[in-house]
Scaffold this active site. Structure first.
Site, PDB file in Angstrom:
ATOM      1  CG  ASP A  61      15.529   7.359  26.490  1.00 27.48           C
ATOM      2  OD1 ASP A  61      15.951   7.591  27.813  1.00 27.48           O
ATOM      3  OD2 ASP A  61      14.576   8.272  25.769  1.00 27.48           O
ATOM      4  CB  CYS A 108      18.834  31.114  13.184  1.00 26.34           C
ATOM      5  SG  CYS A 108      20.760  30.736  12.365  1.00 26.34           S
ATOM      6  CB  CYS A 126       9.654  21.528  28.813  1.00 24.71           C
ATOM      7  SG  CYS A 126       8.008  21.335  28.105  1.00 24.71           S
ATOM      8  CG  ASP A 130      12.599  15.422  28.035  1.00 23.71           C
ATOM      9  OD1 ASP A 130      13.918  15.905  28.120  1.00 23.71           O
ATOM     10  OD2 ASP A 130      12.403  15.229  29.297  1.00 23.71           O
ATOM     11  CG  PHE A 137      16.006  23.588  23.538  1.00 25.09           C
ATOM     12  CD1 PHE A 137      15.751  24.183  23.060  1.00 25.09           C
ATOM     13  CD2 PHE A 137      14.886  23.048  24.053  1.00 25.09           C
ATOM     14  CE1 PHE A 137      14.906  24.491  21.914  1.00 25.09           C
ATOM     15  CE2 PHE A 137      13.181  23.695  23.623  1.00 25.09           C
ATOM     16  CZ  PHE A 137      14.398  23.839  22.194  1.00 25.09           C
ATOM     17  NE  ARG A 181       5.262  12.338  27.894  1.00 29.29           N
ATOM     18  CZ  ARG A 181       5.300  12.170  28.948  1.00 29.29           C
ATOM     19  NH1 ARG A 181       4.396  11.144  29.858  1.00 29.29           N
ATOM     20  NH2 ARG A 181       6.408  12.357  29.804  1.00 29.29           N
ATOM     21  CB  THR A 223      19.874  16.543  24.461  1.00 32.26           C
ATOM     22  OG1 THR A 223      20.117  16.458  25.725  1.00 32.26           O
ATOM     23  CG2 THR A 223      20.153  15.699  23.844  1.00 32.26           C
ATOM     24  CB  CYS A 256      23.477  32.130  13.648  1.00 32.64           C
ATOM     25  SG  CYS A 256      23.237  30.380  14.867  1.00 32.64           S
ATOM     26  NE  ARG A 272      -4.301  -1.782   0.554  1.00 30.46           N
ATOM     27  CZ  ARG A 272      -3.683  -3.011   0.046  1.00 30.46           C
ATOM     28  NH1 ARG A 272      -2.735  -3.616  -0.972  1.00 30.46           N
ATOM     29  NH2 ARG A 272      -4.981  -4.121   0.338  1.00 30.46           N
TER      30      ARG A 272
HETATM   31 ZN   LIG Z   1      22.060  29.560  13.533  1.00 31.37          ZN
END
Ligand SMILES: [Zn+2]
Length: 268
Positions: free
Chosen positions: A68, A182, A196, A138, A140, A79, A142, A255, A20
């Site tokens: 992990d 950026c 978070c 979860d 930033f 989840r 990493t 940047c 499919r």
């Molecule tokens: Zn950048």
């Protein structure tokens, strides 16, 4: 391939399984072979990583490396789709439970579970032989590490995050798009908050944005960079709002990462 160009069972092992999907023209038999040869690193097999890994394994992506260092907990189960109650009861390492489930779903998929947290010491060993990196983390720290590696090595990566009923996703292609740093100011502050996880999250935005991540991964593995999303995509499943931000227009020459090529997150 038969004389009329139609795919045959010789083209892909257990070809019928993907029938499919191969009817969809951009995949076809040639694309299915590319997927079978595809190599992906999924960083974190929580909510996002679970869904992405399942979709890619079912699609016939040949090699999935999972990293992990966490164990399955009961609070994950609403989840994190690869895990069952028994995994939480036994506190199984996530990569181990995920690999076992993925092999059940598709015995053709080579799954390599690595019970380590990705860091500056192991990223080269874990990412050098894959075509792309998928963010299922979860945090930033990493993500900045992945972003630095991606820009330095010219390797595409797919960012995603979910909080509450919202989710975001972007494909970062070095040399073509902005990088994560950026566009950091465009992300919701709660998403950038190191705490978070305290904001809570529903499973629906996780599953939704993971589907977008997996679709973009398939495009990259098919060699269809022309079809890859050029947007930072933001979904709010509660209010049914969709926002898109063009990544090419947000490239920042100043940047530190993609402009000045300083890769501080790859340093000890
Ligand atoms: Zn950048």
């Amino acid at each position: 391939m038969s004389e009329d160009g139609a795919p045959t069972a010789d083209d892909v092992p257990n070809f019928e399984r993907y029938a499919r999907q191969m009817v969809f023209a951009p995949v076809g038999a040639a694309g299915q072979k590319k997927l079978a040869a595809g190599r992906v690193l999924i960083v974190g097999v929580g909510g996002l990583g679970s869904w992405v890994a399942e979709l890619l394994a079912r699609a016939g992506v040949g090699f999935l490396r999972l990293t992990d260092d966490d164990r399955v907990d009961e609070v994950n189960l609403h989840r994190q789709a690869l895990y069952a109650q028994a995994d939480a009861d036994a506190r199984r390492p996530k990569v181990q439970a995920a690999a076992a489930r993925l092999r059940q779903l598709n015995s053709q998929a080579a799954v390599e579970p690595i019970a380590q947290r990705l860091d500056h010491r192991n990223i080269a060993a874990l990412a050098d032989d894959v075509q792309l990196i998928i963010d299922g983390t979860d945090n930033f720290a990493t993500r900045f590490l992945i972003n630095d590696y991606s820009v330095k090595m010219a390797r595409p990566w797919i960012f995603a995050g979910a909080v509450g009923a919202e989710a975001q996703m972007a494909v970062f292609v070095p040399g073509q798009t902005a990088c994560l740093r950026c566009v950091l100011d465009e992300l919701p502050p709660v998403c950038r908050d190191p705490n978070c996880r305290t904001a809570g999250v529903l499973s629906m935005p996780v599953a939704a944005i993971a589907a977008f991540e997996a679709m973009e991964a398939i495009k990259i593995l098919l060699g269809r960079l022309d079809a890859v999303s050029p947007y930072l995509l933001k979904l709010d499943l509660w209010s049914n709002q969709v926002q898109r931000l063009n990544l090419a227009r947000h490239r920042n020459a100043q940047c530190e990462c993609c402009g000045q090529r300083q890769f501080e997150y790859l340093q000890p």
